[in-house]
Design an enzyme around this catalytic site. Sequence first.
Site, short mmCIF file in Angstrom:
data_model
loop_
_atom_site.label_atom_id
_atom_site.label_comp_id
_atom_site.label_asym_id
_atom_site.label_seq_id
_atom_site.Cartn_x
_atom_site.Cartn_y
_atom_site.Cartn_z
N HIS A 231 0.83 -1.21 0.00
CA HIS A 231 0.00 0.00 0.00
C HIS A 231 0.86 1.26 0.00
O HIS A 231 2.08 1.22 0.21
CB HIS A 231 -0.91 0.00 1.22
CG HIS A 231 -0.14 -0.03 2.52
ND1 HIS A 231 0.53 1.06 3.04
CD2 HIS A 231 0.07 -1.03 3.40
CE1 HIS A 231 1.11 0.74 4.17
NE2 HIS A 231 0.86 -0.53 4.41
N GLU B 234 -2.05 -6.88 7.93
CA GLU B 234 -0.67 -6.85 8.40
C GLU B 234 -0.52 -7.64 9.69
O GLU B 234 -1.51 -7.98 10.36
CB GLU B 234 -0.24 -5.39 8.62
CG GLU B 234 1.18 -5.18 9.10
CD GLU B 234 2.23 -5.72 8.14
OE1 GLU B 234 2.26 -6.97 7.96
OE2 GLU B 234 3.04 -4.93 7.61
#
Length: 349
Positions: A12, A99
Amino acid sequence: MARSMKLFLIRHGETVDNVAQLYAGSRDSALTNHGYQQATRLGLHFKALGLTFTHLFSSHLQRAAKTAGLIREAQLPSKDENGAAADVPEVTQLRILMEQDFGDLEGKKWSDMQAEMRNKPGFVAVETKEAMGRRADAFLDDHLLPLLNDMRNDLENTIAIVSHGIFLSTLWKRLLRRLPAKSIHLCPGLHSFARPSLEHLGGWSNTGYLELLMTRLEAEPAAFLAPSSTSRSDDLQPAVFKPDTTIGTVEVPREAAQEASDGAEAPTAACDDAVTAPSQAGTANAASIMATQRTAGFFLGHEWTTTILTINGKDHLKGLKRTGGGVGSSRHDASQKGIESFFKRRKID
């Protein structure tokens, strides 16, 4: 007849926590204005390369989902182009792509972590590598590898997976376990860049990507084992992580420390040609993963080869400068207007 599929593992864009040098982990950190620009550039870069994504996956955390959404927006046809928006796939958001969960270290600086781990009673540990591996296996078994067995009717899949730096490293390592021995090759342009072990290709810069070309050399369907026990049908349900009580201390992965360092960027490398035949040198380098333990679940048959085309690709960031005055590091607000909106274009007769 050879059939192929392209796979992109994408990190990202920059987040507010990145700028503050905090460990976001499972926190839902937002993109900065600079991160929004990075993701927009990436989407336009893919479109300029002529890529048409057939599948878009992302973590459910907004920094990854927004990056994937901007890639999708770039795929939409313009007013001057033929094509229907319905042909562009929606982004599939999955919690198993999130994550690493840092437990009580979420949102803290590295300088504060050591004291936190030593002095806080009842410390909640960082999610283990094994737990992340199980999530990666679930994604491979339930979402990615079945697509490789469904390449029929001349459909050439191009797949983007937008996630986070530490988890992408785990996903890559778990994917390596599913590939046939000696089947991974490097483009010639990557030989001088490659590290001794393909398990450690280096970190992902913000919106940097790993590009893979997966080719089936035979016409027969790929051979798979049965799905592994790590596959889950409830991947859209909240993920629950249990502390690992078997370890005496909690070690924050090196990848995390690299991501949090101010201004640090991983190196980048790419092939000059879009498709390059595998070389013996690349195969020799790939042999370093042969000793890696194979995992249960789907795995690709011997007719598949994988060529690494790009490592930490970031050509789309060339010439991109951060907006001054702290604006670039601020949280992106979609309601904000650019300066061009305050001026009307004068009509030309």
